[in-house]
Design a protein around this motif. Structure first.
Motif, PDB file in Angstrom:
ATOM      1  N   CYS A   1      45.643 -94.282 -49.702  1.00 11.17           N
ATOM      2  CA  CYS A   1      45.832 -94.782 -48.343  1.00 11.17           C
ATOM      3  C   CYS A   1      45.636 -96.292 -48.238  1.00 11.17           C
ATOM      4  O   CYS A   1      46.250 -96.946 -47.389  1.00 11.17           O
ATOM      5  N   CYS A   2      44.780 -96.872 -49.097  1.00  7.55           N
ATOM      6  CA  CYS A   2      44.507 -98.308 -48.996  1.00  7.55           C
ATOM      7  C   CYS A   2      44.287 -98.957 -50.355  1.00  7.55           C
ATOM      8  O   CYS A   2      44.020-100.163 -50.422  1.00  7.55           O
ATOM      9  N   HIS A   3      44.356 -98.162 -51.446  1.00  7.37           N
ATOM     10  CA  HIS A   3      44.188 -98.651 -52.817  1.00  7.37           C
ATOM     11  C   HIS A   3      42.768 -99.155 -53.097  1.00  7.37           C
ATOM     12  O   HIS A   3      42.557 -99.905 -54.049  1.00  7.37           O
ATOM     13  N   GLN A   4      41.823 -98.769 -52.277  1.00  8.91           N
ATOM     14  CA  GLN A   4      40.429 -99.125 -52.532  1.00  8.91           C
ATOM     15  C   GLN A   4      39.904 -98.322 -53.716  1.00  8.91           C
ATOM     16  O   GLN A   4      40.252 -97.162 -53.908  1.00  8.91           O
ATOM     17  N   THR A   5      39.061 -98.957 -54.516  1.00 10.13           N
ATOM     18  CA  THR A   5      38.493 -98.297 -55.693  1.00 10.13           C
ATOM     19  C   THR A   5      37.352 -97.375 -55.289  1.00 10.13           C
ATOM     20  O   THR A   5      36.525 -97.723 -54.447  1.00 10.13           O
ATOM     21  N   LEU A   6      37.324 -96.203 -55.893  1.00  8.16           N
ATOM     22  CA  LEU A   6      36.242 -95.250 -55.654  1.00  8.16           C
ATOM     23  C   LEU A   6      35.057 -95.594 -56.544  1.00  8.16           C
ATOM     24  O   LEU A   6      35.188 -95.670 -57.764  1.00  8.16           O
ATOM     25  N   PHE A   7      33.903 -95.818 -55.932  1.00  9.16           N
ATOM     26  CA  PHE A   7      32.673 -96.086 -56.669  1.00  9.16           C
ATOM     27  C   PHE A   7      31.660 -94.993 -56.357  1.00  9.16           C
ATOM     28  O   PHE A   7      31.714 -94.359 -55.298  1.00  9.16           O
ATOM     29  N   ILE A   8      30.725 -94.800 -57.260  1.00 12.79           N
ATOM     30  CA  ILE A   8      29.641 -93.847 -57.040  1.00 12.79           C
ATOM     31  C   ILE A   8      28.335 -94.612 -56.921  1.00 12.79           C
ATOM     32  O   ILE A   8      28.209 -95.735 -57.386  1.00 12.79           O
ATOM     33  N   GLY A   9      27.370 -93.976 -56.262  1.00 13.14           N
ATOM     34  CA  GLY A   9      26.048 -94.585 -56.151  1.00 13.14           C
ATOM     35  C   GLY A   9      25.915 -95.591 -55.035  1.00 13.14           C
ATOM     36  O   GLY A   9      24.975 -96.378 -55.011  1.00 13.14           O
ATOM     37  N   GLY A  10      26.822 -95.605 -54.077  1.00 11.01           N
ATOM     38  CA  GLY A  10      26.725 -96.544 -52.967  1.00 11.01           C
ATOM     39  C   GLY A  10      27.430 -95.996 -51.744  1.00 11.01           C
ATOM     40  O   GLY A  10      28.042 -94.926 -51.774  1.00 11.01           O
ATOM     41  N   MET A  11      27.335 -96.722 -50.642  1.00 10.18           N
ATOM     42  CA  MET A  11      27.988 -96.311 -49.408  1.00 10.18           C
ATOM     43  C   MET A  11      29.492 -96.522 -49.537  1.00 10.18           C
ATOM     44  O   MET A  11      29.945 -97.601 -49.898  1.00 10.18           O
ATOM     45  N   MET A  12      30.248 -95.481 -49.268  1.00  9.04           N
ATOM     46  CA  MET A  12      31.698 -95.560 -49.322  1.00  9.04           C
ATOM     47  C   MET A  12      32.237 -95.709 -47.909  1.00  9.04           C
ATOM     48  O   MET A  12      32.041 -94.837 -47.070  1.00  9.04           O
ATOM     49  N   GLY A  13      32.882 -96.833 -47.640  1.00  4.95           N
ATOM     50  CA  GLY A  13      33.452 -97.054 -46.321  1.00  4.95           C
ATOM     51  C   GLY A  13      34.759 -96.312 -46.161  1.00  4.95           C
ATOM     52  O   GLY A  13      34.934 -95.202 -46.663  1.00  4.95           O
ATOM     53  N   GLY A  14      35.689 -96.915 -45.487  1.00  8.77           N
ATOM     54  CA  GLY A  14      36.980 -96.280 -45.285  1.00  8.77           C
ATOM     55  C   GLY A  14      37.959 -97.241 -44.661  1.00  8.77           C
ATOM     56  O   GLY A  14      37.585 -98.316 -44.189  1.00  8.77           O
ATOM     57  N   CYS A  15      39.210 -96.853 -44.655  1.00  8.07           N
ATOM     58  CA  CYS A  15      40.256 -97.698 -44.081  1.00  8.07           C
ATOM     59  C   CYS A  15      40.727 -97.184 -42.729  1.00  8.07           C
ATOM     60  O   CYS A  15      41.563 -97.815 -42.089  1.00  8.07           O
ATOM     61  N   LYS A  16      40.208 -96.042 -42.302  1.00 10.59           N
ATOM     62  CA  LYS A  16      40.598 -95.457 -41.021  1.00 10.59           C
ATOM     63  C   LYS A  16      39.363 -95.250 -40.154  1.00 10.59           C
ATOM     64  O   LYS A  16      38.286 -94.944 -40.652  1.00 10.59           O
ATOM     65  N   LYS A  17      39.556 -95.426 -38.839  1.00  5.99           N
ATOM     66  CA  LYS A  17      38.495 -95.157 -37.872  1.00  5.99           C
ATOM     67  C   LYS A  17      38.998 -94.138 -36.864  1.00  5.99           C
ATOM     68  O   LYS A  17      40.117 -94.229 -36.382  1.00  5.99           O
ATOM     69  N   GLY A  18      38.161 -93.185 -36.559  1.00  4.12           N
ATOM     70  CA  GLY A  18      38.535 -92.155 -35.596  1.00  4.12           C
ATOM     71  C   GLY A  18      37.341 -91.305 -35.241  1.00  4.12           C
ATOM     72  O   GLY A  18      36.192 -91.721 -35.390  1.00  4.12           O
ATOM     73  N   LYS A  19      37.605 -90.089 -34.794  1.00  2.00           N
ATOM     74  CA  LYS A  19      36.539 -89.150 -34.484  1.00  2.00           C
ATOM     75  C   LYS A  19      36.161 -88.360 -35.732  1.00  2.00           C
ATOM     76  O   LYS A  19      36.943 -88.236 -36.668  1.00  2.00           O
ATOM     77  N   HIS A  20      34.945 -87.825 -35.713  1.00  2.00           N
ATOM     78  CA  HIS A  20      34.506 -86.965 -36.805  1.00  2.00           C
ATOM     79  C   HIS A  20      35.302 -85.659 -36.790  1.00  2.00           C
ATOM     80  O   HIS A  20      35.886 -85.273 -35.773  1.00  2.00           O
ATOM     81  N   SER A  21      35.303 -84.979 -37.909  1.00  2.00           N
ATOM     82  CA  SER A  21      36.019 -83.711 -38.012  1.00  2.00           C
ATOM     83  C   SER A  21      35.356 -82.644 -37.153  1.00  2.00           C
ATOM     84  O   SER A  21      34.155 -82.687 -36.887  1.00  2.00           O
TER      85      SER A  21
END
Length: 236
Positions: free
Chosen positions: A180-200
């Motif tokens: 969706c945004c080509h951001q790299t997946l990292f482990i051991g930290g807070m993962m943000g996001g490229c979309k904002k909306g309501k929770h599932s």
């Protein structure tokens, strides 16, 4: 209306907020006191002691505003009906029960679920170092990175690592990308996001959300200009 409601709206870090307050508070206090003085009292008839006469004092209050109704009902400790008790229990549940969001992997309270509260990725993950651009779920990719990290720190398995090998392992840690945004997946930290909306919604499962993310699979064709056959790998 003798008593009104003042509404004020503003922006907060959690989204749009609304504050409510009473207008003509003195009149509200007077009506509340009068209402609390109502009663039904049984007294004996002076002519015939076997006859019971009820002495009643009634008050009728018409309230259309839900906020004012709840405020007045709580202040006078009005007896609730079964439907009102169930409604109040449902409101308390929505105000206290923590729900797991499968999109951002965080907890939220239903009444605080506003637009912009959930920051997440809505696309699948692909292996940028794979010749077939293998498609992964976020759970599967994180599990794979953790396994590789665990193996890399075991001296018995690898011994002393050469600098080239360490560089290779570091590069491999950055091979998983979000489509969706080509951001790299990292482990051991807070993962943000490229979309904002309501929770599932509470009824959405992790598997259903992963299926939704995987529906973006055709977008990778335009990104890498590869054959559609290269996208036939099994989701891991």
């Amino acid at each position: 209306s003798l008593i009104g409601i003042n509404r004020s709206e503003g922006n907060a870090s959690t989204g749009r907020t609304t504050n409510l307050s009473l207008i003509n508070h003195n009149i509200y206090t007077h009506i509340k006191d009068k209402f609390q003085n109502t009663y039904i009292q049984a007294v004996s008839n002076s002519d015939n002691d076997n006859t019971i006469v009820s002495d009643e004092k009634w008050s009728v209050v018409v309230i259309r505003e839900p906020f004012l109704l709840h405020q007045f009902r709580d202040d006078v400790k009005f007896t609730l009906s079964n439907d009102e008790i169930e409604e109040e229990e449902e409101e308390n549940r929505r105000a206290t029960e923590r729900i797991k969001c499968v999109q951002c992997n965080d907890f939220y309270i239903e009444q605080d679920n506003r637009m912009g509260a959930c920051v997440h990725h809505d696309g699948f993950i692909y292996d940028n170092y794979s010749s077939r651009l293998e498609v992964w779920t976020q759970r599967g990719a994180i599990e794979q990175l953790l396994k590789e990290e665990a193996r890399s720190i075991q001296p018995s398995a690898y011994g002393m690592q050469a600098s080239e090998q360490k560089e290779h392992l570091e590069r491999m840690k950055q091979r998983f990308k979000f489509i969706c945004c080509h951001q790299t997946l990292f482990i051991g930290g807070m993962m943000g996001g490229c979309k904002k909306g309501k929770h599932s919604s509470p009824n959405v499962t992790v598997e259903k959300w992963e299926e939704t993310c995987h529906e973006n699979v055709l977008e990778i064709v335009d990104l890498h200009c590869c054959d559609i056959d290269d996208l036939s790998s099994v989701v891991k």
